[in-house]
Design a protein around this motif. Structure first.
Motif, PDB file in Angstrom:
ATOM      1  N   UNK A 142      94.099  79.692 -43.040  1.00 44.15           N
ATOM      2  CA  UNK A 142      93.559  79.837 -41.691  1.00 44.15           C
ATOM      3  C   UNK A 142      94.708  80.127 -40.742  1.00 44.15           C
ATOM      4  N   UNK A 143      94.542  81.186 -39.957  1.00 43.79           N
ATOM      5  CA  UNK A 143      95.568  81.590 -39.005  1.00 43.79           C
ATOM      6  C   UNK A 143      95.094  81.315 -37.587  1.00 43.79           C
ATOM      7  N   UNK A 144      95.859  80.571 -36.807  1.00 45.27           N
ATOM      8  CA  UNK A 144      95.463  80.332 -35.416  1.00 45.27           C
ATOM      9  C   UNK A 144      95.689  81.572 -34.562  1.00 45.27           C
ATOM     10  N   UNK A 145      94.609  82.070 -33.956  1.00 47.54           N
ATOM     11  CA  UNK A 145      94.709  83.166 -33.006  1.00 47.54           C
ATOM     12  C   UNK A 145      94.327  82.631 -31.635  1.00 47.54           C
ATOM     13  N   UNK A 146      94.973  83.150 -30.609  1.00 49.17           N
ATOM     14  CA  UNK A 146      94.620  82.718 -29.269  1.00 49.17           C
ATOM     15  C   UNK A 146      95.450  83.438 -28.243  1.00 49.17           C
ATOM     16  N   UNK A 147      94.938  83.506 -27.031  1.00 49.51           N
ATOM     17  CA  UNK A 147      95.674  84.163 -25.964  1.00 49.51           C
ATOM     18  C   UNK A 147      96.738  83.252 -25.374  1.00 49.51           C
ATOM     19  N   UNK A 148      96.658  81.953 -25.672  1.00 42.95           N
ATOM     20  CA  UNK A 148      97.601  80.969 -25.147  1.00 42.95           C
ATOM     21  C   UNK A 148      98.601  80.603 -26.235  1.00 42.95           C
ATOM     22  N   UNK A 149      99.879  80.905 -26.025  1.00 39.68           N
ATOM     23  CA  UNK A 149     100.893  80.640 -27.040  1.00 39.68           C
ATOM     24  C   UNK A 149     101.020  79.150 -27.337  1.00 39.68           C
ATOM     25  N   UNK A 150     100.756  78.287 -26.347  1.00 40.31           N
ATOM     26  CA  UNK A 150     100.854  76.845 -26.570  1.00 40.31           C
ATOM     27  C   UNK A 150      99.853  76.393 -27.626  1.00 40.31           C
ATOM     28  N   UNK A 151      98.634  76.938 -27.582  1.00 39.61           N
ATOM     29  CA  UNK A 151      97.612  76.541 -28.548  1.00 39.61           C
ATOM     30  C   UNK A 151      97.984  77.001 -29.948  1.00 39.61           C
ATOM     31  N   UNK A 152      98.649  78.153 -30.055  1.00 38.80           N
ATOM     32  CA  UNK A 152      99.082  78.648 -31.358  1.00 38.80           C
ATOM     33  C   UNK A 152     100.164  77.743 -31.929  1.00 38.80           C
ATOM     34  N   UNK A 153     101.143  77.369 -31.115  1.00 40.32           N
ATOM     35  CA  UNK A 153     102.218  76.477 -31.562  1.00 40.32           C
ATOM     36  C   UNK A 153     101.644  75.136 -31.996  1.00 40.32           C
ATOM     37  N   UNK A 154     100.745  74.588 -31.202  1.00 42.66           N
ATOM     38  CA  UNK A 154     100.155  73.286 -31.532  1.00 42.66           C
ATOM     39  C   UNK A 154      99.381  73.348 -32.841  1.00 42.66           C
ATOM     40  N   UNK A 155      98.664  74.439 -33.061  1.00 40.75           N
ATOM     41  CA  UNK A 155      97.885  74.574 -34.294  1.00 40.75           C
ATOM     42  C   UNK A 155      98.796  74.638 -35.511  1.00 40.75           C
ATOM     43  N   UNK A 156      99.927  75.327 -35.386  1.00 46.72           N
ATOM     44  CA  UNK A 156     100.874  75.415 -36.493  1.00 46.72           C
ATOM     45  C   UNK A 156     101.455  74.039 -36.818  1.00 46.72           C
ATOM     46  N   UNK A 157     101.828  73.301 -35.778  1.00 47.36           N
ATOM     47  CA  UNK A 157     102.384  71.959 -35.986  1.00 47.36           C
ATOM     48  C   UNK A 157     101.341  71.048 -36.621  1.00 47.36           C
ATOM     49  N   UNK A 158     100.137  71.058 -36.076  1.00 47.20           N
ATOM     50  CA  UNK A 158      99.089  70.166 -36.574  1.00 47.20           C
ATOM     51  C   UNK A 158      98.696  70.472 -38.013  1.00 47.20           C
ATOM     52  N   UNK A 159      98.830  71.745 -38.405  1.00 45.37           N
ATOM     53  CA  UNK A 159      98.405  72.153 -39.750  1.00 45.37           C
ATOM     54  C   UNK A 159      99.507  71.994 -40.788  1.00 45.37           C
ATOM     55  N   UNK A 160     100.685  71.572 -40.349  1.00 44.82           N
ATOM     56  CA  UNK A 160     101.787  71.464 -41.296  1.00 44.82           C
ATOM     57  C   UNK A 160     101.449  70.481 -42.404  1.00 44.82           C
ATOM     58  N   UNK A 161     101.755  70.878 -43.631  1.00 46.24           N
ATOM     59  CA  UNK A 161     101.376  70.096 -44.803  1.00 46.24           C
ATOM     60  C   UNK A 161     101.832  68.637 -44.725  1.00 46.24           C
TER      61      UNK A 161
END
Length: 229
Positions: A142-161
């Protein structure tokens, strides 16, 4: 200074020339297709032009995790073609990311084509079930897409294994360094103020986050080949 200005002018000319191509490609493939033109010089607002609505992007929006990963690789990055990913809403997407380079070979953007293949995948699964076939390809990430870069960064951190089943406080020093090393490789820290944002997401001080990032860049991951990342 003059060389830098000439290079910027060249890049702007390439982006301007490709802008009408975005609409042309999307029109050719119809409503299942989305085409996005990115300027990697502005991670927080990299979307120069977009046609179609597969991932919900809009002009002026931020780059995705895929773009951040490309940004982290710099001029060593390579095109990624015909890969599968899934949006946060469950849409299965077949994508190609084609990098834009100036006359010096420097990467400065990308032309991305996203095709919604959800219906095709569902039909394939149904036919497989009717034919008595079992199993199938691995589930795409699952790849986080969004117009807000903050939401993309947060999704990557939260999804970290390492954070899926344990909190930051439960990680040992090597695991924490590995986490920062992985986030760095995925381009997170190429985004302005990302260190502060990651620190807030992890519940640690900004100084601690900068320290872990610095250490992760100067130490080698002790995980052996084939080990769990």
């Amino acid at each position: 200074m003059a060389a830098a200005q000439d290079r910027d002018a060249e890049r702007e000319a390439i982006l301007a020339a490709l802008t009408p191509v975005v609409d042309g490609i999307a029109a050719t493939f119809g409503p299942v297709c989305e085409v996005v033109l990115h300027d990697y010089r502005r991670p927080e607002a990299s979307v120069v032009a977009v046609a179609g609505s597969v991932t919900g992007r809009t002009a002026g929006g931020a780059m995705s995790e895929i773009g951040m990963r490309m940004l982290a690789r710099g001029d060593e990055a390579a095109d990624e073609l015909n890969y599968l990913t899934r949006t946060g809403t469950g849409t299965l997407v077949k994508s190609s990311t084609m990098l834009l380079r100036d006359s010096t070979g420097g990467v400065f953007g990308a032309l991305c084509v996203n095709v919604d293949v959800t219906a095709v995948s569902q039909a394939h699964s149904l036919l497989g079930a009717l034919a008595g076939l079992v199993g199938g390809p691995a589930e795409p990430p699952t790849t986080p897409f969004g117009d807000d870069i903050d939401s993309v960064v947060e999704a990557i951190v939260d999804d970290h294994q390492q954070l899926r089943h344990r909190g930051w406080a439960q990680l040992d020093r090597e695991e924490r360094l590995r986490l920062f090393r992985d986030l760095d490789a995925r381009g997170v820290f190429a985004v302005r103020r990302a260190v502060e944002q990651v620190a807030g997401r992890l519940g640690i001080s900004r100084a601690s986050a900068y320290s872990y990032l610095s250490q992760s860049r100067t130490t080698t991951d002790p995980t052996p080949a084939g080990g769990t990342p």
